[in-house]
Write a protein that holds these residues in place. Structure first.
Motif, PDB file in Angstrom:
ATOM      1  N   VAL A  26      -5.754  13.305   1.277  1.00  0.00           N
ATOM      2  CA  VAL A  26      -6.291  13.582   2.603  1.00  0.00           C
ATOM      3  C   VAL A  26      -7.396  12.593   2.942  1.00  0.00           C
ATOM      4  O   VAL A  26      -8.268  12.320   2.126  1.00  0.00           O
ATOM      5  N   LEU A  27      -7.304  12.117   4.121  1.00  0.00           N
ATOM      6  CA  LEU A  27      -8.295  11.133   4.552  1.00  0.00           C
ATOM      7  C   LEU A  27      -9.036  11.630   5.778  1.00  0.00           C
ATOM      8  O   LEU A  27      -8.462  12.234   6.669  1.00  0.00           O
ATOM      9  N   MET A  28     -10.303  11.355   5.746  1.00  0.00           N
ATOM     10  CA  MET A  28     -11.084  11.681   6.939  1.00  0.00           C
ATOM     11  C   MET A  28     -11.881  10.427   7.233  1.00  0.00           C
ATOM     12  O   MET A  28     -12.582   9.896   6.370  1.00  0.00           O
ATOM     13  N   HIS A  29     -11.780  10.007   8.436  1.00  0.00           N
ATOM     14  CA  HIS A  29     -12.493   8.788   8.817  1.00  0.00           C
ATOM     15  C   HIS A  29     -12.152   7.643   7.879  1.00  0.00           C
ATOM     16  O   HIS A  29     -12.985   6.822   7.558  1.00  0.00           O
ATOM     17  N   GLY A  30     -10.964   7.655   7.451  1.00  0.00           N
ATOM     18  CA  GLY A  30     -10.545   6.557   6.595  1.00  0.00           C
ATOM     19  C   GLY A  30     -10.993   6.692   5.146  1.00  0.00           C
ATOM     20  O   GLY A  30     -10.705   5.837   4.329  1.00  0.00           O
ATOM     21  N   ALA A  66       0.743  -1.226   0.000  1.00  0.00           N
ATOM     22  CA  ALA A  66       0.000   0.000   0.000  1.00  0.00           C
ATOM     23  C   ALA A  66       0.783   1.292   0.000  1.00  0.00           C
ATOM     24  O   ALA A  66       1.560   1.593   0.861  1.00  0.00           O
ATOM     25  N   TRP A  67       0.489   2.018  -0.978  1.00  0.00           N
ATOM     26  CA  TRP A  67       1.126   3.316  -1.063  1.00  0.00           C
ATOM     27  C   TRP A  67       0.336   4.255  -0.218  1.00  0.00           C
ATOM     28  O   TRP A  67       0.792   5.236   0.286  1.00  0.00           O
ATOM     29  N   GLN A  68      -0.869   3.935  -0.156  1.00  0.00           N
ATOM     30  CA  GLN A  68      -1.757   4.791   0.605  1.00  0.00           C
ATOM     31  C   GLN A  68      -1.588   4.471   2.061  1.00  0.00           C
ATOM     32  O   GLN A  68      -2.304   3.691   2.623  1.00  0.00           O
ATOM     33  N   ARG A  69      -0.707   5.086   2.609  1.00  0.00           N
ATOM     34  CA  ARG A  69      -0.459   4.841   4.010  1.00  0.00           C
ATOM     35  C   ARG A  69      -1.052   5.975   4.804  1.00  0.00           C
ATOM     36  O   ARG A  69      -0.807   7.124   4.533  1.00  0.00           O
ATOM     37  N   GLU A  70      -1.795   5.583   5.717  1.00  0.00           N
ATOM     38  CA  GLU A  70      -2.379   6.633   6.513  1.00  0.00           C
ATOM     39  C   GLU A  70      -1.285   7.230   7.354  1.00  0.00           C
ATOM     40  O   GLU A  70      -0.464   6.538   7.913  1.00  0.00           O
ATOM     41  N   ILE A  71      -1.290   8.463   7.368  1.00  0.00           N
ATOM     42  CA  ILE A  71      -0.256   9.123   8.130  1.00  0.00           C
ATOM     43  C   ILE A  71      -0.661   9.225   9.581  1.00  0.00           C
ATOM     44  O   ILE A  71      -1.751   9.643   9.922  1.00  0.00           O
ATOM     45  N   ILE A  72       0.221   8.879  10.356  1.00  0.00           N
ATOM     46  CA  ILE A  72      -0.083   8.949  11.770  1.00  0.00           C
ATOM     47  C   ILE A  72      -0.088  10.401  12.145  1.00  0.00           C
ATOM     48  O   ILE A  72       0.698  11.176  11.684  1.00  0.00           O
ATOM     49  N   TYR A  73      -0.944  10.719  12.939  1.00  0.00           N
ATOM     50  CA  TYR A  73      -0.896  12.095  13.364  1.00  0.00           C
ATOM     51  C   TYR A  73      -1.180  12.089  14.833  1.00  0.00           C
ATOM     52  O   TYR A  73      -1.808  11.187  15.378  1.00  0.00           O
ATOM     53  N   LYS A  74      -0.675  13.025  15.411  1.00  0.00           N
ATOM     54  CA  LYS A  74      -0.887  13.098  16.838  1.00  0.00           C
ATOM     55  C   LYS A  74      -1.703  14.335  17.102  1.00  0.00           C
ATOM     56  O   LYS A  74      -1.620  15.321  16.410  1.00  0.00           O
ATOM     57  N   ARG A  75      -2.450  14.215  18.072  1.00  0.00           N
ATOM     58  CA  ARG A  75      -3.252  15.365  18.357  1.00  0.00           C
ATOM     59  C   ARG A  75      -2.855  15.909  19.702  1.00  0.00           C
ATOM     60  O   ARG A  75      -2.749  15.203  20.684  1.00  0.00           O
ATOM     61  N   ARG A  76      -2.676  17.142  19.715  1.00  0.00           N
ATOM     62  CA  ARG A  76      -2.302  17.775  20.962  1.00  0.00           C
ATOM     63  C   ARG A  76      -3.536  18.426  21.529  1.00  0.00           C
ATOM     64  O   ARG A  76      -4.093  19.327  20.952  1.00  0.00           O
ATOM     65  N   ARG A  77      -3.907  17.957  22.623  1.00  0.00           N
ATOM     66  CA  ARG A  77      -5.104  18.536  23.224  1.00  0.00           C
ATOM     67  C   ARG A  77      -4.733  19.688  24.127  1.00  0.00           C
ATOM     68  O   ARG A  77      -5.511  20.552  24.419  1.00  0.00           O
ATOM     69  N   SER A  78      -3.587  19.670  24.594  1.00  0.00           N
ATOM     70  CA  SER A  78      -3.172  20.773  25.438  1.00  0.00           C
ATOM     71  C   SER A  78      -1.685  20.992  25.247  1.00  0.00           C
ATOM     72  O   SER A  78      -0.968  20.095  24.837  1.00  0.00           O
ATOM     73  N   PRO A 135     -14.770   5.838  -0.225  1.00  0.00           N
ATOM     74  CA  PRO A 135     -13.913   4.797   0.339  1.00  0.00           C
ATOM     75  C   PRO A 135     -12.668   4.661  -0.521  1.00  0.00           C
ATOM     76  O   PRO A 135     -12.713   4.833  -1.715  1.00  0.00           O
ATOM     77  N   LEU A 136     -11.615   4.358   0.124  1.00  0.00           N
ATOM     78  CA  LEU A 136     -10.394   4.207  -0.637  1.00  0.00           C
ATOM     79  C   LEU A 136     -10.458   2.978  -1.497  1.00  0.00           C
ATOM     80  O   LEU A 136     -10.668   1.887  -1.021  1.00  0.00           O
ATOM     81  N   PRO A 137     -10.301   3.198  -2.735  1.00  0.00           N
ATOM     82  CA  PRO A 137     -10.334   2.066  -3.655  1.00  0.00           C
ATOM     83  C   PRO A 137      -9.157   1.141  -3.344  1.00  0.00           C
ATOM     84  O   PRO A 137      -8.039   1.583  -3.184  1.00  0.00           O
ATOM     85  N   ASP A 162      -8.745  12.897  15.063  1.00  0.00           N
ATOM     86  CA  ASP A 162      -8.211  11.539  15.111  1.00  0.00           C
ATOM     87  C   ASP A 162      -8.379  10.825  13.780  1.00  0.00           C
ATOM     88  O   ASP A 162      -7.643   9.918  13.445  1.00  0.00           O
ATOM     89  N   ASN A 163      -9.394  11.284  13.093  1.00  0.00           N
ATOM     90  CA  ASN A 163      -9.654  10.587  11.840  1.00  0.00           C
ATOM     91  C   ASN A 163      -9.068  11.273  10.620  1.00  0.00           C
ATOM     92  O   ASN A 163      -9.392  10.939   9.504  1.00  0.00           O
ATOM     93  N   LEU A 164      -8.261  12.230  10.927  1.00  0.00           N
ATOM     94  CA  LEU A 164      -7.633  12.902   9.801  1.00  0.00           C
ATOM     95  C   LEU A 164      -6.322  12.201   9.465  1.00  0.00           C
ATOM     96  O   LEU A 164      -5.569  11.808  10.342  1.00  0.00           O
ATOM     97  N   GLY A 165      -6.120  12.060   8.248  1.00  0.00           N
ATOM     98  CA  GLY A 165      -4.879  11.404   7.863  1.00  0.00           C
ATOM     99  C   GLY A 165      -4.432  11.840   6.490  1.00  0.00           C
ATOM    100  O   GLY A 165      -5.186  12.448   5.737  1.00  0.00           O
ATOM    101  N   PHE A 166      -3.236  11.548   6.248  1.00  0.00           N
ATOM    102  CA  PHE A 166      -2.699  11.898   4.940  1.00  0.00           C
ATOM    103  C   PHE A 166      -2.144  10.636   4.311  1.00  0.00           C
ATOM    104  O   PHE A 166      -1.742   9.717   4.999  1.00  0.00           O
TER     105      PHE A 166
END
Length: 619
Positions: free
Chosen positions: A369-373, A284-296, A480-482, A395-399
């Motif tokens: 860009v991915l949202m909710h997968g 898979a080239w389409q790798r969801e990018i991990i992202y971290k969310r900073r809440r504070s 949906p991602l093909p 959390d569901n945002l990804g690249f």
DNA sequence: CTTAGGG
DNA sequence: CCCTAAG
């Protein structure tokens, strides 16, 4: 024709020019040439490191218990500090504070030695006392305040790593203010000088640092710096890095997409080599990018959505207003599936990786860009419309990294990724080339390689904000991602039957012995230089490791060898007598190219042998 | 698969 | 030795 030229040369009396030997490993050069575009090499490495760092950071932050492999990356630098530290400690450091960074002392030391004699205090105060008197060790945790105060001072310059050279300021005042710190340190909570952290007690910055402003313009850089530096401190506490990294490594390797057919854990670092050719599959080239969310600001919660397949990480940085700040700290190169035989050298492994990386990048990539997968297709939509806002849970945002549309026509062989590579059934080189042909970029693509690399680097953290908005194209909802896209670049060797793993490598060099040379010369004298297959059959029938191509090559080198001075020859010396025969035969067959070939073959070998030279060629 | 040549 | 374009 080239042949002609050589012929001319010969007829002039075998006056071969002393052509210096061409570099042996051209192949290597080619490889590098393909990848080593300026700093591409380094850059790619950087990407990798960043990726690793990012990954590790995510883990270390989400789990205090987990070791911080990132430390290893900083290990070396830290070593330097340690050295300094130990030295200064000998000078009378009686401080009990644990691991305050040496830089602090270094700074102090500089200050001391830099002050003019007339400044008194220092001049009269031994180092050890100096420290005790001013309690330098406590300043580290308060550098921020100290600095603010210090900023009001004047006539002070920083030198090197925070070293200070004060010409006229009042030493005592300066010290009281924490002179030992560069004034650019942590002003207003902003990280402005990496060196600053060097003077901070172990981890103090992490606790005291103010990250409230991370959401601002140049936060990316700061953010990065922060991690980079804070981890540096940790390294003091955790020495066992190698092991960690190793485990992390394997951990990542195990993160194999289901659709790949088999888990990497099962396969391990497989060898997809076919006859020395390496194959790399990019599942898979389409790798969801991990992202971290900073809440504070104080990183009270960092959510990491890790599918194990992330190719990068993104941080959402809280920010007022409607601005959505995302910080992609690193982009991990999509998984490279590399297989190398255990017997391969580290060097070859490295080259293989480089090759894989270059192939990967040369194909052209773009961000998705991915949202909710689901992939956000409508690029004209606003972020908020898409659900990307500072208020939303990202959390569901990804690249994703996707192969460039126009490029990489999807070669592939991905019919049955699950087919285990059978080391004994790899097809011959033809199959190998085949696969490579489809996997390796073509000329034009290679040319683009650099650009692609560059554009890819733009995604690297400290290089600026990432642009989530892209020029529009068509519009659709979240789709949906093909599956197909996911496999776009999955170059998996399948229709090839694995061959002996050993052949994966370049054949071991087997210099021709004098005996072999003799046999070769003999055969060429009789058959000419255009019938290598016959030469092979006649003289090397049983030498399986000598292909006709080998013989042809050997002849080529023999001719060359014979044409250069004995001093320039290497390897087992070939009797001059043989070399003479080589030249003679070469000259002969050059002139009689085509003429005697057919005839010679049909004629009685004994008769053909020698006779041709005496009568046909006068050397 | 062979050749012929460049790498 | 490898890799390939051409036969």
């Amino acid at each position: 024709m080239v042949f002609k030229r050589k012929l001319d040369c010969l007829s002039v009396g075998f006056d071969f020019p002393n052509i210096p030997r061409a570099p042996r490993s051209c192949r290597r050069k080619v490889l590098n040439k393909r990848i080593d575009h300026d700093d591409d090499n380094t850059q790619i490495c950087a990407i990798d490191l960043l990726a690793l760092a990012g990954k590790i950071l995510q883990e270390s932050e989400s789990s205090s218990a987990s070791s911080n492999a990132f430390e290893e990356i900083k290990q070396e630098k830290v070593e330097n500090c340690k050295t300094i530290k130990s030295e200064s400690s000998d000078q009378g450091n009686s401080v009990s504070k644990p691991t305050y960074d040496i830089s602090t002392e270094k700074c102090v030391v500089n200050s001391c030695f830099s002050f003019p004699d007339s400044d008194g205090v220092l001049e009269r105060t031994p180092m050890s006392d100096y420290k005790k008197i001013h309690g330098l060790m406590d300043v580290g945790c308060e550098n921020k305040n100290v600095n603010n105060g210090f900023e009001q001072g004047e006539a002070t310059d920083r030198v090197g790593d925070g070293g200070l050279v004060t010409d006229t300021c009042n030493l005592e005042d300066a010290t009281a203010l924490g002179l030992q710190f560069p004034k650019s340190v942590c002003v207003g909570g902003d990280l402005k000088s990496p060196s600053t952290l060097d003077m901070t007690p172990n981890g103090s910055y992490a606790r005291h640092g103010n990250h409230t402003n991370l959401g601002r313009k140049d936060d990316d850089e700061k953010f990065y710096s922060y991690h980079k530096l804070s981890n540096k401190f940790k390294s003091y506490r955790s020495p066992t890095i190698r092991r960690i990294r190793k485990s992390m490594s394997s951990k990542y390797w195990k993160q194999v997409p289901k659709d790949f057919g088999y888990s990497r854990a099962d396969v391990g670092v497989k060898t997809l080599y076919r006859k020395r050719k390496s194959c790399y599959g990019y599942n898979a080239w389409q790798r969801e990018i991990i992202y971290k969310r900073r809440r504070s600001p104080d990183r009270s919660s960092v959510v990491t959505s890790d599918g194990g397949l992330s190719s990068g990480s993104v941080s959402k940085l809280p920010k007022k207003g409607d601005t959505v700040k995302l910080s992609i700290k690193s982009f991990r190169i999509p998984e490279l599936f590399i297989e190398v035989p255990e017997t391969a050298t580290v060097g070859s492994l490295k080259r293989t990786v480089m090759e894989a990386v270059s192939v990967l990048l040369s194909g052209g990539i773009r961000v998705g860009v991915l949202m909710h997968g689901k992939k956000v297709r409508d690029e004209r939509k606003t972020l908020s419309q898409t659900g990307i806002s500072c208020d939303e849970n990202l959390d569901n945002l990804g690249f994703t990294l996707e192969p460039s549309p126009s490029k990489v026509p999807l070669p592939l062989c991905s019919e049955d990724p699950a087919v285990p590579t059978d080391p004994t059934s790899l097809s011959e080189r033809s199959a190998a080339s085949h696969m490579l042909d489809s996997g390796i970029p073509h000329a034009d693509d290679v040319i683009d390689s650099r650009n692609i690399v560059d554009s890819n680097l733009e995604l690297v953290p400290y290089q600026g904000d990432i642009s989530v908005d892209e020029p529009s194209s068509d519009s659709k909802e979240l789709v949906p991602l093909p599956e197909l896209e996911v496999k776009a670049l999955a170059i998996v060797p399948l229709n090839q039957k694995p061959k002996r793993t050993e052949l994966a490598q370049r054949r071991t060099r087997r210099p021709f012995s004098v005996t072999e040379v003799e046999a070769l010369v003999q055969a060429v004298e009789e058959l000419g230089t255009g019938r290598w297959r016959d030469v092979k059959l006649r003289a090397f029938e049983d030498a399986d490791h000598r292909t006709y191509v080998d013989l042809k090559d050997k002849w080529k080198t023999l001719v060359h060898t014979a044409s250069i001075s004995p001093q320039q020859r290497r390897g087992e010396p070939v009797p001059q007598e043989l070399l003479d025969r080589v030249l003679r035969a070469y000259g002969y067959w050059s002139q009689h190219q085509g003429k005697h070939q057919a005839r010679g073959a049909s004629k009685d070998p004994d008769m053909n042998r020698g006779g041709a030279f005496e009568s046909g060629v006068s050397v």
